[in-house]
Design a protein around this motif. Structure first.
Motif, short mmCIF file in Angstrom:
data_model
loop_
_atom_site.label_atom_id
_atom_site.label_comp_id
_atom_site.label_asym_id
_atom_site.label_seq_id
_atom_site.Cartn_x
_atom_site.Cartn_y
_atom_site.Cartn_z
N ASN A 83 13.16 43.62 30.85
CA ASN A 83 13.56 43.07 32.14
C ASN A 83 13.31 44.11 33.22
OD1 ASN A 83 14.51 40.81 30.88
ND2 ASN A 83 16.47 40.82 31.95
N SER A 84 12.98 43.66 34.42
CA SER A 84 12.74 44.60 35.52
C SER A 84 14.04 45.19 36.04
CB SER A 84 11.98 43.91 36.65
OG SER A 84 12.71 42.81 37.14
N ARG A 85 15.16 44.61 35.68
CA ARG A 85 16.47 45.11 36.11
C ARG A 85 17.20 45.62 34.87
NH1 ARG A 85 21.85 43.28 37.08
NH2 ARG A 85 22.58 43.82 39.16
N GLN A 86 17.53 46.92 34.88
CA GLN A 86 18.19 47.56 33.75
C GLN A 86 19.43 48.29 34.25
OE1 GLN A 86 17.06 47.66 30.36
NE2 GLN A 86 15.53 46.16 30.98
N THR A 87 20.50 48.25 33.47
CA THR A 87 21.75 48.90 33.89
C THR A 87 22.19 49.94 32.87
OG1 THR A 87 22.46 46.93 35.10
CG2 THR A 87 24.17 48.52 34.52
N TRP A 88 22.45 51.13 33.37
CA TRP A 88 23.02 52.22 32.57
C TRP A 88 24.48 52.33 32.95
CZ3 TRP A 88 25.76 56.41 34.19
CH2 TRP A 88 26.03 57.39 33.24
N LYS A 89 25.35 52.50 31.95
CA LYS A 89 26.79 52.67 32.22
C LYS A 89 27.27 53.96 31.57
CE LYS A 89 27.81 47.83 32.75
NZ LYS A 89 28.71 46.74 32.50
N GLU A 105 24.25 36.74 34.34
CA GLU A 105 23.69 35.76 33.41
C GLU A 105 22.24 36.11 33.04
OE1 GLU A 105 24.32 32.10 35.54
OE2 GLU A 105 26.51 32.31 35.40
N LYS A 106 21.44 36.50 34.01
CA LYS A 106 20.05 36.87 33.73
C LYS A 106 19.98 38.12 32.86
CE LYS A 106 16.65 36.04 36.64
NZ LYS A 106 15.87 34.86 36.55
N ASP A 107 20.83 39.11 33.18
CA ASP A 107 20.82 40.36 32.42
C ASP A 107 21.23 40.14 30.97
OD1 ASP A 107 20.01 41.75 34.67
OD2 ASP A 107 21.97 42.63 35.07
N ALA A 108 22.20 39.26 30.74
CA ALA A 108 22.68 39.01 29.38
C ALA A 108 21.57 38.48 28.48
CB ALA A 108 23.85 38.03 29.42
#
Length: 177
Positions: A162-168, A15-18
């Motif tokens: 954001n301090s949290r980032q996701t690579w896929k 939810e936070k990442d979205a």
């Protein structure tokens, strides 16, 4: 806790990442690879069924994968039946404002001893192949291909991300350093 409570807790970061500000995939991949190259040890998690093992292990980053030479050990109990692995690379915790860590989900591949990729990895690590051939048993070589990498870096906030980032895997980036 009930099932719903676990699912609610599990969805916290989704939810936070979205709602967060995301980096461009190529820039994120480059930042992740810089972090990976600035370290050389990870915690590798393997498992199958009720068996789970976490192993601290040295790695090399090359060609978009983690490469790990290992004598063996209980991590192979999980790897026999389950090639899905997770690993973490991180800095010592010094407070919420200075978090730097990487969580990786991927697939492990066991490389055949003395095959071309095995020899290339040994040369990259500056391990003499002749020394490896003299060992009573060959060293195993694991190659972990990331499918998803979540990078926690408090410094990203300075640039508005954001301090949290996701690579896929499959996102539009062309860096494979």
């Amino acid at each position: 806790m009930k099932h719903e409570d676990y699912m609610h807790a599990a969805a916290y970061w989704d939810e936070k990442d979205a709602a967060g500000v995301k980096m461009e995939p190529g820039a994120l991949r480059e930042a992740i690879e810089d972090f990976i190259r600035s370290h050389n040890t990870c915690a590798l998690a393997t498992g199958s069924g009720d068996y789970v093992r976490v192993t601290p292990i040295e790695y090399a980053w090359r060609g978009g994968a983690f490469w790990m030479f290992t004598e063996g050990g209980h991590k192979f109990i999980g790897l026999e039946k389950n090639k899905a692995v997770a690993l973490a690379v991180y800095e010592p915790y010094s407070g919420f404002g200075a978090v730097h860590g990487l969580q990786v989900q991927g697939t492990a591949e066991l490389i055949e001893p003395f095959s071309a990729p095995y020899i290339e990895a040994a040369e990259f690590k500056k391990i003499p192949v002749e020394a490896l051939k003299k060992l009573p048993e060959p060293m195993h070589l694991l190659k972990v291909l990331p499918e998803e990498m979540t990078y926690l870096n408090s410094d990203f906030r300075k640039d508005g991300y954001n301090s949290r980032q996701t690579w896929k895997k499959g996102c539009s980036d062309d860096s494979r350093k």
